[in-house]
Structures are given as C-alpha cells and as structure tokens.
Design a protein around this motif. Structure first.
Motif, PDB file in Angstrom:
ATOM      1  N   SER A  13    -104.085  36.425  29.172  1.00 42.73           N
ATOM      2  CA  SER A  13    -104.017  37.313  27.525  1.00 42.73           C
ATOM      3  C   SER A  13    -105.296  37.292  27.024  1.00 42.73           C
ATOM      4  CB  SER A  13    -103.186  36.322  27.063  1.00 42.73           C
ATOM      5  OG  SER A  13    -103.939  35.120  26.531  1.00 42.73           O
ATOM      6  N   ASN A  14    -106.069  36.627  27.989  1.00 42.29           N
ATOM      7  CA  ASN A  14    -107.620  36.588  27.415  1.00 42.29           C
ATOM      8  C   ASN A  14    -108.740  37.626  27.473  1.00 42.29           C
ATOM      9  OD1 ASN A  14    -107.157  35.015  25.692  1.00 42.29           O
ATOM     10  ND2 ASN A  14    -107.950  32.718  26.833  1.00 42.29           N
ATOM     11  N   TRP A  29    -104.428  41.648  15.403  1.00 43.76           N
ATOM     12  CA  TRP A  29    -104.019  40.585  15.441  1.00 43.76           C
ATOM     13  C   TRP A  29    -104.335  39.390  14.185  1.00 43.76           C
ATOM     14  CZ3 TRP A  29    -103.673  38.840  21.559  1.00 43.76           C
ATOM     15  CH2 TRP A  29    -102.702  38.804  21.791  1.00 43.76           C
ATOM     16  N   ASP A  38    -108.617  30.965  16.960  1.00 44.58           N
ATOM     17  CA  ASP A  38    -107.258  30.838  18.068  1.00 44.58           C
ATOM     18  C   ASP A  38    -106.927  31.923  18.812  1.00 44.58           C
ATOM     19  OD1 ASP A  38    -106.629  28.733  16.581  1.00 44.58           O
ATOM     20  OD2 ASP A  38    -105.343  29.771  14.707  1.00 44.58           O
ATOM     21  N   LYS A  43    -101.102  32.512  24.962  1.00 40.04           N
ATOM     22  CA  LYS A  43     -99.635  33.158  24.115  1.00 40.04           C
ATOM     23  C   LYS A  43     -98.518  33.157  24.340  1.00 40.04           C
ATOM     24  CE  LYS A  43    -104.302  35.641  23.027  1.00 40.04           C
ATOM     25  NZ  LYS A  43    -104.827  34.501  23.996  1.00 40.04           N
ATOM     26  N   ARG A  72     -97.199  25.942  17.794  1.00 42.26           N
ATOM     27  CA  ARG A  72     -98.561  25.947  17.076  1.00 42.26           C
ATOM     28  C   ARG A  72     -99.206  24.421  17.317  1.00 42.26           C
ATOM     29  NH1 ARG A  72     -95.832  29.378  13.371  1.00 42.26           N
ATOM     30  NH2 ARG A  72     -96.235  31.204  13.333  1.00 42.26           N
ATOM     31  N   LEU A  77    -100.425  30.218  20.868  1.00 41.87           N
ATOM     32  CA  LEU A  77     -99.691  31.278  20.107  1.00 41.87           C
ATOM     33  C   LEU A  77     -99.125  31.526  20.122  1.00 41.87           C
ATOM     34  CD1 LEU A  77    -103.111  33.788  19.315  1.00 41.87           C
ATOM     35  CD2 LEU A  77    -101.823  31.771  17.692  1.00 41.87           C
ATOM     36  N   PHE A  79     -95.811  34.945  19.915  1.00 39.50           N
ATOM     37  CA  PHE A  79     -94.666  35.757  19.723  1.00 39.50           C
ATOM     38  C   PHE A  79     -93.444  36.009  19.401  1.00 39.50           C
ATOM     39  CE2 PHE A  79     -99.612  36.519  20.652  1.00 39.50           C
ATOM     40  CZ  PHE A  79    -100.143  36.519  19.370  1.00 39.50           C
ATOM     41  N   LEU A 120     -98.836  38.487  28.011  1.00 35.90           N
ATOM     42  CA  LEU A 120     -98.648  37.424  27.138  1.00 35.90           C
ATOM     43  C   LEU A 120     -98.152  35.582  28.841  1.00 35.90           C
ATOM     44  CD1 LEU A 120     -95.927  38.178  24.847  1.00 35.90           C
ATOM     45  CD2 LEU A 120     -98.907  38.026  24.585  1.00 35.90           C
TER      46      LEU A 120
END
Length: 591
Positions: A13-14, A29, A38, A43, A72, A77, A79, A120
């Motif tokens: 996801s990064n 985001w 964050d 994610k 969290r 994170l 979603f 994700l």
C-alpha cells in the motif's frame, strides 16, 4: 505493533511519495483527516455489508466503529468499505429469489474492486447473513492478503403463546398457512415476535453454519462461533481481530497458508458433526475454487459421512437452541470432541495450529455437545447421493431422527415452478407415494438457484406429506430445511440438459440414502429418445446482473463461481448423464 512503529517489511500500500499515484492518494487521505505520519502504516480494509433492509446487517456499523479503534490502537490505518448485503428473507422477493446466490459472487467482486484496486494490506470481514460469509471467504482466497473473518452474531428469538418462535417458525408457518394448517392470525402473531434484535437467523441454518465453517477452516479466531450479536463476547472478539490482523500483515500470514486441504477436511467434519446446512458444501467448494486449492469438497463430505457422528442437535435437526450450543463451548467445543479425526497441524489466523488452539478448549455441557460414544446419531445428517439422475451429485439434509424412512420409490410428478408445485399440493394432485420433481431452479435455470424450492418443501410439510412423498430439485434449500427425503442441488441441472430434464410424469424414481443413490428407472433407449428431442427452455430473469451471472457462472462441482468452467451445456450428454464435451457452451442469452 505499538502506535507509530514502522512495519518491518515493505507494504504494497505504500507508494513512493513523489510518484503520481502516491501523491494523489496522499492528497485524498490527508483531506479525510489522516495524519501524514500515518500514511506509511499498514492499511486494513474493514469489509462491511451494513444495510437498513434487514436485521442481519443493522448492527454492523457499530461493530465497524469498535473495530476501527482496535486497528488504530494496534498501529494501523482502517478503511471501511461496503459491499452488497443480501438477506434471503428480503432479497428473495425479486426475480423468484435469484438475487440471493448471485449476490454471493457480487460480494466477492465488490471486495476485489475496493481492496485490490487500492492495494490495501489486509482485511477484516464482518460476516453476517448467509451469502456474506462465503463471499468474503472467496475474496480472501482470491486476493490472498492477510484476512480475518469476524462472525457478527445471531439474533435473539422470541415467544408466541408461550412457545419459542424464531424466523424458521415463521418461514415454515407461512407455507402451513397456504395449505390451511395454520391460521393467518397466528402467522402474523409469530412474525411480530420472532426476532428480538439484530443478527442472523438463530437456528443452525446457513449463516451460523458458515460462521462455524470459517472458524473450522482457521479463518476466524478460535471460540468465536456461534456467538450472540452485540454481546460482550462478540465485541471482545472484534477487538482481538483488530489487533491480530495487524500482526498478520507484518508476518505476511495469508489465506492460502491457512486454506489447505487439511483445513477443508476439518471444516467438513465440523459441519457433519453438527448437522449443518447443506449450502456449506457448495460454498466451501467455491472458496477452494477461488483460491485455486486442489480440494474436492463434495468428495470430502462423501468420505467422512460414515465416520463422523452427529454430536449436537441444534434446531432445525433437533430441539436445542443456538444459545445452548454457544454456552456449551460452541464450534471450539465441537472440534475438541472431533480431535481423534481432525487434522491437528492445520494453520489458523492465530499463527498457531488447530491442535494448539484446542489445547485448553472445554465442553461445558455434555448433553448439548456429546461425546462420540453418546452421539445423537451415527448416520450422517447430510448425505450426498449420485446416480443416473444426479451423476455430479445431489444433497439431502436428512436430520437425526432414528426412525425416519431412508429410502423411497415412487412415480414422478414434474413442475417447473414452485407456484405450480404448491398449487398441486393445494388441489390434491400430489398424493402420498409421489416423487415431486421441481426443476429449472439451478444456477443457470433459476438463474442462481432462484425458484423457491424451500417453499415447496414446507408446503408439503403443511399438507402432512413430508414423510409420505419425496422430492428432487436442482434448486437449493434454505439451511433451515430438514423435512423428509428431499434431494436438492441435483447436478447437472435441468436447464442445461441434465438428466432431471428428461423425467416425465409417471416415471419411477428410486432414492436410497444408505446406498447413496438416486436413479430414474427408464431404459437407456427411451432416455436417448427424450434427449434427442429435448429443447433448452427460454431463460427467465435474463436482464442486468442476473444475465451477467447466468452467462458466466461455473458448474456446481466447482462451487458455482464466476471464474470456473461454465455450467451451461447444449443438448447432449455423456452416457453417465453428465454434459458431454461437445455439449459445453457459453450460453449468454440462449440459456
């Protein structure tokens, strides 16, 4: 993983911060209030099928909120994403019920679009009504990213005139009203009291059966099924799942590490031990097909049927309640009893094996979850049959009563809709000794097994015929159905030229559950003559999503998924009654 801790491996996801996609998604985001620090955290998708249409889904938003906090707190994170929310008693109104099974695969594809499109890192799936559980498991197997399925619980039932009443009683009662057995006022009174809160049907129907399947497969936390909706226990498991999924992402523990042949064997044995829903068969096969896992779930049911005793008697196969099963230790207690047969080394979402998870398991009520020596039944509550009418299999949910008749031979009466069959029950055309054939309700013919076969079963029961006739259908049955000898999901189905299409009124049909056979006693020359003149019926509900479904659905032995071999076949079958290679086609509008 503590707050702010960096992941120890690259996350898909990064994206590079200076790249086009990295920059535009960061802009999205950040505008949602996510802190820039964050954005590099794992994610996690919260897969939510919340809906105001049905009690099954009405509580999921509150669960999602609790889950977000837990994710969290674990340093990731969350979603929240949404999918279709099929509930049989709501979604079953349109298109003769065809949207129900078709929605299962829509859920799978909803998840793929949102989770795979956004890349994700993991998922927590909020499982509720029948089709959401397999749809979510199918997506997990297809996408193969770290996933936990959280069972969101069963609904509390009520009382009417001093007797227990739940949604199953209302369903059965509605058909009893049609046949004059139950006054309308009593049916209305039952419906006012049957459901006292959110959650899935309170019997061991398809929803609770699939919740237990998810745990037995290793895809849900041990001890989490069945469970009362919105209970303190349920929320404890929600929080535990939120914490655990983050570690699974860091460890890269994926569904195909868990969904092994041994895991499916454990799940099949668990279903047999509780006499669960027959729909678990096709749903588990669909999960295996989506994950490209070489498992024949139908074969596993046939292999273990004679070995695994029935250890519980929860409604509809018995009189115990789902609350009693939970209090006795639930699915974990059942698996503890099954330890001599289970595959102990199968991996689970805990990162530990089934054997590890069962080490401290307790059975707190020996009458609700019995020992194998004191089993409720030695004969299987679910029986797969084959024969010249069902070369690819048919499934019977038979129950556990020891004195029930286990074979039947009679003359066929054929119907192509549930309405026609019910009318024949009401006007007395169907008499003791008949074999009721309701066809055209398979995955292509329904389509998606719409057609209301369960209504016919309950109408027969209301007319006092359930132990005096037998029934065959290529449609599916509600997981709450357990009445007489009813062979469902007969495959190949009639709409594709399967043997059921060749049956005529007056033909002799024989079903034998001990021999596991289902045969038409018509000589081969006559069957060939009928096959030569058979014509494919005109499609029904052939628009929109259902047309797409019909054109792409795979065969029942693959779980009727949209990515398998096509279920359709042109006229012409092999000698065993299965579609010949020359008869296979993608049917589209011709089915």
């Amino acid at each position: 993983m503590s707050e702010g801790r960096k992941p120890q491996r690259p996350l898909r996801s990064n994206l590079p911060r200076g790249s086009y996609l990295g920059a535009v998604r960061a802009a999205q985001w950040l505008n949602l209030g996510i802190a820039e620090d964050d954005l590099d955290k794992p994610k996690i998708a919260i897969v939510n099928s919340s809906s105001e249409l049905a009690s099954c889904f009405s509580h999921l938003d509150g669960i999602a909120a609790e889950l977000k906090q837990a994710i969290r707190a674990a340093g990731a994170l969350p979603f929240e994403i949404r999918t279709a929310a099929p509930s049989d008693f709501i979604t079953g109104v349109g298109a003769r019920g065809a949207y129900m099974l078709a929605a299962r695969d829509l859920v799978t594809n909803d998840i793929e679009v949102a989770v795979e499109g956004a890349q994700l890192d993991g998922m927590v799936c909020l499982a509720s009504c029948d089709k959401t559980v397999p749809g979510q498991l199918m997506a997990a197997a297809r996408l193969n990213i770290p996933t936990i399925v959280v069972a969101c619980g069963y609904q509390p039932s009520g009382e009417y005139r001093g007797e227990h009443v739940d949604i199953e009683d209302v369903f059965v009662g509605a058909m009893h009203t049609l046949t004059g057995k139950l006054p309308v006022d009593d049916l209305i009174g039952m419906s006012r009291n049957a459901i006292r809160g959110p959650g899935v049907c309170s019997g061991l129907g398809t929803a609770n059966s699939m919740h237990m399947v998810s745990e037995a497969l290793g895809m849900s936390l041990p001890g989490s099924t069945p469970i009362a909706a919105n209970s303190d226990r349920m929320f404890a498991y929600v929080r535990a799942a939120g914490k655990r999924i983050v570690q699974m992402v860091l460890d890269d523990l994926k569904p195909r590490d868990i969904l092994t042949p041994d895991a499916f064997a454990n799940a099949v044995m668990t279903v047999l031990a509780v006499g669960g829903s027959i729909n678990t068969v096709k749903h588990m096969q669909a999960v295996a097909t989506e994950g490209q896992i070489d498992v024949d779930v139908y074969g596993l049911f046939e292999r273990y049927a004679s070995q695994i005793p029935v250890l519980t008697a929860v409604r509809p196969v018995g009189h115990d309640t789902i609350e009693q099963l939970e209090a006795a230790g639930g699915g974990r207690a059942v698996m503890k009893r099954l330890e001599p047969w289970l595959k102990p080394g199968a991996l689970t979402v805990t990162g530990a094996s089934v054997a590890d998870n069962l080490r401290d398991a307790l059975v707190t009520d020996d009458e609700v979850v019995r020992t194998p020596e004191r089993a409720f039944a030695r004969q299987p509550a679910i029986v797969l049959v084959r024969g010249n009418l069902a070369p690819q299999a048919g499934i019977v949910k038979f129950g556990i009563a020891p004195d029930k008749q286990r074979s039947f031979s009679g003359r066929a009466l054929c119907y192509s809709t549930s309405d026609a069959a019910i009318k024949a029950i009401q006007d007395g055309t169907i008499q003791p000794g008949a074999v009721v054939v309701m066809r055209g309700a398979g995955v292509c013919g329904g389509p998606a097994m719409g057609g209301g076969a369960s209504r016919v079963v309950f109408a027969l029961d209301g007319a006092g015929l359930s132990d005096k006739v037998a029934m065959l259908t290529d449609g599916h049955l509600s997981g709450l159905v357990c009445k007489g000898i009813v062979v469902a999901e007969v495959a190949p189905e009639a709409a594709t030229g399967g043997p059921l299409a060749l049956v005529e009124d007056g033909d002799t049909i024989e079903i034998d559950l001990d021999r596991r056979t289902c045969d038409l006693h018509v000589d081969e020359a006559e069957r060939q003559r009928r096959r030569a003149v058979w014509q494919r019926p005109a499609p029904v509900n052939d628009t929109g999503w259902l047309k797409i479904y019909r054109a792409n659905v795979g065969s029942m032995p693959q779980g009727a998924v949209l990515t398998g071999d096509k279920a359709s076949a042109a006229p012409g079958t092999a000698e065993d009654g299965s579609p010949s290679s020359s008869a296979r086609s993608i049917h589209g509008g011709e089915a």
